[in-house]
Structures are given as structure tokens and as C-alpha cells.
Scaffold this motif. Sequence first.
Motif, mmCIF file in Angstrom:
data_model
loop_
_atom_site.group_PDB
_atom_site.id
_atom_site.type_symbol
_atom_site.label_atom_id
_atom_site.label_comp_id
_atom_site.label_asym_id
_atom_site.label_seq_id
_atom_site.Cartn_x
_atom_site.Cartn_y
_atom_site.Cartn_z
ATOM 1 N N ASN A 74 24.994 91.734 0.899
ATOM 2 C CA ASN A 74 25.478 92.292 2.160
ATOM 3 C C ASN A 74 26.752 91.601 2.615
ATOM 4 O OD1 ASN A 74 23.286 94.262 3.208
ATOM 5 N ND2 ASN A 74 22.118 92.455 2.582
ATOM 6 N N ILE A 75 27.731 92.415 3.039
ATOM 7 C CA ILE A 75 28.997 91.925 3.594
ATOM 8 C C ILE A 75 29.239 92.642 4.912
ATOM 9 C CG2 ILE A 75 31.492 91.757 3.256
ATOM 10 C CD1 ILE A 75 30.928 91.832 0.241
ATOM 11 N N ILE A 76 29.644 91.887 5.928
ATOM 12 C CA ILE A 76 29.951 92.454 7.240
ATOM 13 C C ILE A 76 31.383 92.094 7.596
ATOM 14 C CG2 ILE A 76 29.265 92.606 9.659
ATOM 15 C CD1 ILE A 76 26.525 91.515 8.854
ATOM 16 N N VAL A 77 32.145 93.089 8.033
ATOM 17 C CA VAL A 77 33.533 92.881 8.426
ATOM 18 C C VAL A 77 33.642 92.964 9.948
ATOM 19 C CG1 VAL A 77 35.904 93.714 8.225
ATOM 20 C CG2 VAL A 77 34.364 93.843 6.251
ATOM 21 N N TYR A 78 34.260 91.941 10.555
ATOM 22 C CA TYR A 78 34.424 91.870 12.007
ATOM 23 C C TYR A 78 35.901 91.889 12.363
ATOM 24 C CZ TYR A 78 29.609 90.057 11.927
ATOM 25 O OH TYR A 78 28.274 89.889 11.720
ATOM 26 N N SER A 79 36.205 92.491 13.506
ATOM 27 C CA SER A 79 37.552 92.396 14.049
ATOM 28 C C SER A 79 37.685 91.081 14.804
ATOM 29 C CB SER A 79 37.823 93.568 14.993
ATOM 30 O OG SER A 79 37.033 93.439 16.174
ATOM 31 N N ALA A 80 38.897 90.817 15.312
ATOM 32 C CA ALA A 80 39.087 89.657 16.181
ATOM 33 C C ALA A 80 38.339 89.865 17.493
ATOM 34 C CB ALA A 80 40.578 89.459 16.448
ATOM 35 N N ILE A 81 38.130 88.785 18.242
ATOM 36 C CA ILE A 81 37.415 88.866 19.516
ATOM 37 C C ILE A 81 38.252 89.632 20.535
ATOM 38 C CG2 ILE A 81 36.469 87.521 21.426
ATOM 39 C CD1 ILE A 81 35.915 85.281 19.449
ATOM 40 N N ASP A 82 37.612 90.602 21.189
ATOM 41 C CA ASP A 82 38.271 91.341 22.270
ATOM 42 C C ASP A 82 38.401 90.418 23.485
ATOM 43 O OD1 ASP A 82 38.626 93.040 24.639
ATOM 44 O OD2 ASP A 82 38.296 94.707 23.263
ATOM 45 N N TYR A 83 39.596 90.244 23.998
ATOM 46 C CA TYR A 83 39.809 89.310 25.098
ATOM 47 C C TYR A 83 39.208 89.803 26.415
ATOM 48 C CZ TYR A 83 42.870 86.527 22.167
ATOM 49 O OH TYR A 83 43.360 85.726 21.164
ATOM 50 N N ASP A 84 38.946 91.103 26.549
ATOM 51 C CA ASP A 84 38.402 91.637 27.804
ATOM 52 C C ASP A 84 36.904 91.395 27.918
ATOM 53 O OD1 ASP A 84 40.871 92.531 28.703
ATOM 54 O OD2 ASP A 84 40.667 94.427 27.603
ATOM 55 N N ASP A 85 36.144 91.735 26.872
ATOM 56 C CA ASP A 85 34.688 91.596 26.972
ATOM 57 C C ASP A 85 34.123 90.586 25.978
ATOM 58 O OD1 ASP A 85 34.859 92.921 24.567
ATOM 59 O OD2 ASP A 85 34.075 94.822 25.316
ATOM 60 N N LYS A 87 33.858 90.517 22.769
ATOM 61 C CA LYS A 87 33.054 91.074 21.689
ATOM 62 C C LYS A 87 33.935 91.444 20.507
ATOM 63 C CE LYS A 87 29.257 92.859 24.520
ATOM 64 N NZ LYS A 87 28.436 94.042 24.870
ATOM 65 N N ARG A 88 33.286 91.674 19.362
ATOM 66 C CA ARG A 88 33.986 92.071 18.144
ATOM 67 C C ARG A 88 33.555 93.477 17.725
ATOM 68 N NH1 ARG A 88 35.931 87.467 15.165
ATOM 69 N NH2 ARG A 88 35.090 85.477 15.929
ATOM 70 N N GLU A 89 34.434 94.167 17.017
ATOM 71 C CA GLU A 89 34.046 95.397 16.333
ATOM 72 C C GLU A 89 33.522 95.046 14.948
ATOM 73 O OE1 GLU A 89 36.579 99.205 17.680
ATOM 74 O OE2 GLU A 89 37.767 97.724 16.583
ATOM 75 N N THR A 90 32.662 95.894 14.420
ATOM 76 C CA THR A 90 32.212 95.759 13.028
ATOM 77 C C THR A 90 32.590 97.054 12.305
ATOM 78 O OG1 THR A 90 30.008 96.538 13.681
ATOM 79 C CG2 THR A 90 30.334 94.166 13.515
ATOM 80 N N PRO A 91 33.846 97.169 11.887
ATOM 81 C CA PRO A 91 34.303 98.434 11.304
ATOM 82 C C PRO A 91 33.675 98.776 9.960
ATOM 83 C CG PRO A 91 36.006 96.761 11.121
ATOM 84 C CD PRO A 91 34.928 96.185 11.985
ATOM 85 N N TYR A 92 33.290 97.742 9.163
ATOM 86 C CA TYR A 92 32.772 98.019 7.815
ATOM 87 C C TYR A 92 31.571 97.123 7.495
ATOM 88 C CZ TYR A 92 37.691 99.436 7.670
ATOM 89 O OH TYR A 92 38.916 99.954 7.980
ATOM 90 N N LYS A 93 30.667 97.705 6.732
ATOM 91 C CA LYS A 93 29.564 96.946 6.147
ATOM 92 C C LYS A 93 29.397 97.396 4.698
ATOM 93 C CE LYS A 93 26.852 96.031 10.345
ATOM 94 N NZ LYS A 93 25.521 96.152 10.993
ATOM 95 N N VAL A 94 29.055 96.450 3.842
ATOM 96 C CA VAL A 94 28.877 96.749 2.422
ATOM 97 C C VAL A 94 27.492 96.280 1.997
ATOM 98 C CG1 VAL A 94 29.919 96.600 0.138
ATOM 99 C CG2 VAL A 94 31.334 96.230 2.162
ATOM 100 N N ASN A 95 26.778 97.163 1.317
ATOM 101 C CA ASN A 95 25.446 96.834 0.815
ATOM 102 C C ASN A 95 25.367 97.185 -0.663
ATOM 103 O OD1 ASN A 95 22.398 98.269 0.441
ATOM 104 N ND2 ASN A 95 22.436 96.183 1.195
#
Length: 238
Positions: A74-85, A87-95
Motif C-alpha cells: 500500500n502507498i498513500i500520496v498526500y498533498s502539502a498541509i492546507d494552511y487554512d484548515d 489538513k492534507r488531500e490524499t489524491p492517490y492510493k496504490v494497492n
Amino acid sequence: MDRTAIEKIVELGAPNIISADNGHTYSDKPLHVIEAPRTATLFFHTLDGLVQVLTAEHQRISAPILVNVFDEENIIVYSAIDYDDRKRETPYKVNAELVEIPFNRRLDYEQMMITLKSKFVETPELLELVKLLGSITEENSAAVSDDGFTQSVVVRKGIALKEGKTVQPIVKLKPYRTFNEVEQPESEFLLRLSDGAQVALYEADGGAWKLTARRNIADYLRKQLAALIDDGIVIVVE
């Protein structure tokens, strides 16, 4: 107007925000951040698929992009931390799509040989093990001697090797247990033969192969995404 209605009106009013001398800010009502829209997660089953989409779409994702090799499949891809809330996005996951390998249970010789040939990387030790299993027979015989006065019977039952080979209890093999794009980690297995024409492989490395698999995946991604890593756009962690 009754007391309940008045309390409800007060509750619906704007919150009172107070900045205290201790540096903290207080509110008399709970406040919730309105989250910005986030992209839906895309799922992949190969490392090459992830490399292709990251190369094509990295400009649309807040950098630095964190590629987390979570485990051997399993691989999880995260964006940079959103400065407003925060939190991060998780645009991609690989299984990884993996085959089931029947470790830690008994199989007949034919089933085990099929498993070895179809679910393991071909190595000299694998070929030697297949050859060994092909030389095993299930023996069930009795030798009778009779001199006319007494009779003796010697019963032989169990596993016999056609060529008198020695069975090594520990074998090193490379099962397909992670993404096909990387080298499969080698680990030790305990080989057990038993009556009834059965054989079993028991994992004997304490799970150390998982660390090797993660390192192999991370090394592969670092090589394929080298340009993005050098530009500070992508970070691969394991």
C-alpha cells in the motif's frame, strides 16, 4: 415569549469572541472551519501508474507532495498541509494486486509444486526444491520373511526419497509478495514433510522481508521520480 424561546434566539446569535491576556482566544459557541473542496482519491494497482499520473498532474497538487510507502502493498500520496484548515488531500492510493500464497499449511506435493512454479520467483534454490519434491514418494510396504517355523513382518510406511537426497529444513525463496515492478524480497522458510504426501512451508524470518520490500519500493519510486524529487516537489518516505 417563554424562556425556552429566548434561549434559542440567544443560541442562534453570533458567537462572542474574547482574546484573553494569556494569549488564547475564547468563544462562547463552538466554531467549525468550512473545508475547501478536495479532490476525490484515485486508486491504482501498479507503481508505474502512480509515476505516470504524478508526472502529469503534480502541478495541480500542493507541494511538497508526500509519497508514503505505507507497507509492502500500500502507498498513500498526500498533498502539502492546507494552511487554512491544517489538513492534507490524499489524491492517490496504490494497492498491489497479490496472489494468495498458502504458507503455514499442508499441501500435497502436486499442489505445492504448482504453487512454487506459479507464485515464486525462479531461483536456483527454488528449482532445487522443486526437484527435491519430484523425487519424493509416499512409501507403504511390508517385507515378510518365513522360514517355515516363524514369520516376521517389517512394515515400512512414510516418506521416502528416490535418490537418497538430504532434506534441508531451511530454504531461501522469493515469493511474489509486493509490487511486480520491484525485486521480490528473499526470506527463509521452514520446510516440513509429513505422511500422507504432504508438505508445508512456514515463514521463518520474523517478517523482516517487509522492511526489505518497503525499501525496494521506495528506491524504485525515488529513481522514477528523481526529477520531481530534485526540484523539491515530491518526497518519498517509507
